[in-house]
Design a protein around this motif. Structure first.
Motif, mmCIF file in Angstrom:
data_model
loop_
_atom_site.group_PDB
_atom_site.id
_atom_site.type_symbol
_atom_site.label_atom_id
_atom_site.label_comp_id
_atom_site.label_asym_id
_atom_site.label_seq_id
_atom_site.Cartn_x
_atom_site.Cartn_y
_atom_site.Cartn_z
ATOM 1 N N PHE A 39 -6.844 -5.334 -7.094
ATOM 2 C CA PHE A 39 -5.991 -4.223 -6.304
ATOM 3 C C PHE A 39 -4.703 -4.785 -5.889
ATOM 4 C CE2 PHE A 39 -8.710 -6.626 -3.548
ATOM 5 C CZ PHE A 39 -7.867 -7.138 -2.534
ATOM 6 N N GLN A 60 -12.719 -8.035 2.781
ATOM 7 C CA GLN A 60 -12.406 -6.609 1.912
ATOM 8 C C GLN A 60 -13.556 -5.962 1.739
ATOM 9 O OE1 GLN A 60 -9.406 -6.765 1.792
ATOM 10 N NE2 GLN A 60 -8.436 -8.700 1.306
ATOM 11 N N ARG A 104 1.065 -1.166 0.113
ATOM 12 C CA ARG A 104 0.076 -0.081 0.146
ATOM 13 C C ARG A 104 0.619 1.124 -0.131
ATOM 14 N NH1 ARG A 104 -2.647 -3.458 3.368
ATOM 15 N NH2 ARG A 104 -1.129 -3.091 4.840
ATOM 16 N N ASP A 108 -9.684 -8.345 6.961
ATOM 17 C CA ASP A 108 -9.059 -7.329 6.347
ATOM 18 C C ASP A 108 -10.443 -6.672 5.601
ATOM 19 O OD1 ASP A 108 -6.741 -7.870 7.188
ATOM 20 O OD2 ASP A 108 -5.949 -8.775 5.393
ATOM 21 N N SER A 155 -5.573 1.701 -2.285
ATOM 22 C CA SER A 155 -4.209 2.396 -2.664
ATOM 23 C C SER A 155 -4.071 1.868 -3.831
ATOM 24 C CB SER A 155 -3.236 2.418 -1.441
ATOM 25 O OG SER A 155 -1.990 2.302 -1.921
ATOM 26 N N GLN A 183 0.484 -16.674 1.769
ATOM 27 C CA GLN A 183 -0.332 -15.403 1.420
ATOM 28 C C GLN A 183 -1.873 -16.279 1.114
ATOM 29 O OE1 GLN A 183 -0.481 -12.679 1.202
ATOM 30 N NE2 GLN A 183 1.742 -12.076 1.535
#
Ligand code: SAH
Ligand code: SF4
Ligand code: F3S
Length: 462
Positions: A180, A284, A61, A322, A356, A218
């Motif tokens: 994103f 998200q 970000r 998140d 971002s 991840q």
């Protein structure tokens, strides 16, 4: 670089590692220290005392690259000051910014000696040798065919003596390409370590006193490692095997993707007491329209359903998540759907971010970018709600007795500190010899970011 031949004499050398970003970077930093140890490198706290400085970077970000260059400016001064005293300093930039902007780093910061991506740190000793020999910069941001784990020495576990908790990377990379996100570009394709190599590392950790392991990836629940029987094992099967290792009483895994939350894994939460009742499951957004634009591959109701099934099998399970506000195209209505999902699910903890734009990702060039002041307002509203839920979750623990794994001394003299099943720090008055044990604690107070309590059988332990 000059003085190359003496640079590699096997005497003691100082190593200073600066780590930004996710827990995988924390793990990677520890492993980079491990591979450099045979060359004589030992950790030092002050960069001024370091013969080698590694900056392990994150690109997720904000102004990631700018932050790296400003830190490098600081390191350059240290390098120059040391040079005046006749000492050499190797500066290495590792991690996701190195992967994404390696060439740019060498151009803009020519005093950097080594640039290496997350998949090549097993080659670090060779790079150090090459940098010393050639006197020029070395860059290695390949995605090599070999798996670095097969070429790394055994992790020095626990990395610091007296560690009762440890990270263990089992899976890396990502093939999901959310609109994103830079991770698929910086970490490369999904790959899993073999079951045998994970179990061997976990056993070594347990033998050296580690009680709690957090499995990292991840997309950790997309784990599909080669099993000892030649078949492919999923995370549930791996967790079952890990739970049989003597001494390991707590297992966690992070970060999971809702799409990979299969029945076997949900049932593992029912069957394995070692699996902690706390799950980080990023969602998200709560808007189906935005989830589709994000390429997340599930709807808000599918997420609600996964949570319901998890809580059915493990009623004390709490969630963390998140959130991104202000993804391109997000309307007030979409944002309200996110707020509604938060109200419906309730989270014990969460991270929330303003969208971002990351260069090279699909969303960065998408129309309908959301203005900064709108993102700010949404973030504030979301964080207020999440904070309320976190406070309520912590408050509900006051008066309850919960198991706490003691990991070190507390802030005040006479105190010891540990972590709850839900990862909250817990402080109690108690003797140091209890550190390393998991004991029942009655929670008596809720502090800002931690809990206070008393040992249930204090007189016995005193
Ligand atoms: N693999 C994990 C997330 C890894 S990145 C998953 O799929 O959930 C960690 C978090 O950073 C993400 O969950 C997301 O909330 C946030 N993030 C990633 N890219 C971002 C961006 N461009 N802008 C804002 N937040 C972002
Ligand atoms: Fe990024 Fe999506 Fe992959 Fe997570 S699943 S790392 S957010 S692309
Ligand atoms: Fe950052 Fe790379 Fe981790 S971008 S979040 S360090 S995978």
């Amino acid at each position: 670089m000059t003085g190359s031949t003496t640079a590699l004499s096997p005497s003691r050398r100082g190593l200073h590692v600066i780590t930004w970003g996710c827990q995988m970077n924390v793990y990677d930093s520890a492993r980079m220290s491990d591979v450099l140890r045979p060359l004589g490198y030992q950790s030092v706290d002050a960069p001024e005392a370091a013969d080698m400085i590694i900056l392990n970077t994150c690109h997720i970000r904000d102004k990631a690259a700018e932050k790296v260059f400003s830190e490098l400016g600081r390191l350059r001064k240290i390098k120059e000051a040391r040079k005046e005293e006749g000492a050499q300093t190797i500066i290495a930039v590792a991690g996701c910014v190195a992967q994404a902007e390696g060439q740019e780093i060498l151009t803009r910061a020519p005093y950097v000696d080594i640039v290496l991506g997350p998949q090549t740190y097993h080659r670090l000793p060779e790079m150090v040798a090459r940098a010393a020999r050639a006197g020029g910069a070395v860059i290695d941001t390949d995605f090599p065919a070999e798996q670095k784990f097969d070429f790394l020495p055994d992790a020095a576990a626990p990395q610091t003596p007296g560690n009762y908790t440890a990270f263990l990377t089992i899976q890396e990379g990502c093939d999901k390409f959310c609109s994103f996100c830079v991770v698929p570009y910086t970490r490369g394709a999904e790959s899993s370590r073999s079951v045998a190599s994970v179990l061997a590392e976990a056993r070594r950790m347990a033998e050296s006193g580690v009680k709690e392991i957090s499995l990292l990836g991840q997309n950790v629940n997309a784990y599909h490692g080669e099993g000892p029987d030649g078949t492919v094992w999923g995370l549930a099967q791996l967790a079952n095997a890990l739970a049989t290792i003597p001494g390991l009483s707590r297992l966690r895994y992070t970060t999971s993707h809702p799409r990979d939350m299969d029945d076997a894994l949900i049932n593992a939460h029912r069957d394995l007491p070692a699996l902690m009742p706390f799950l980080h499951l990023p969602v998200q957004s709560g808007s189906d329209r935005i989830l589709r634009a994000m390429n997340r591959g599930h709807t808000a109701d599918e997420y609600r359903d996964i949570v319901r099934r998890l809580r059915d099998v493990r009623p004390d399970l709490a969630l963390s998540s998140d959130f991104i506000v202000g993804h391109p195209g997000e309307t007030d209505e979409d944002f309200e759907a996110t707020m509604q999902l938060v109200r419906d699910v309730t989270f014990a903890q969460a991270y929330s971010f303003k969208y971002s734009p990351r260069p090279g990702t699909p969303a960065a060039g998408a129309p309908l970018q959301v203005p900064e002041d709108v993102k700010d307002a949404r973030l504030q509203a979301l964080q207020a709600l999440l904070r309320q839920q976190q406070d309520a979750f912590n408050a509900a623990l006051v008066g309850q007795t919960i198991p706490v794994l003691f990991t070190g001394e507390g802030r005040k003299p006479g105190q010891i500190a540990g972590r709850s099943p839900w990862l909250q720090p817990v402080h109690v008055s108690g003797p140091r010899h209890l550190i390393g044990q998991e004991l029942p604690v009655r929670i008596t107070e809720r502090l800002t970011n931690s809990l206070g309590g008393t040992l249930v059988e204090e007189t016995v332990y005193a």
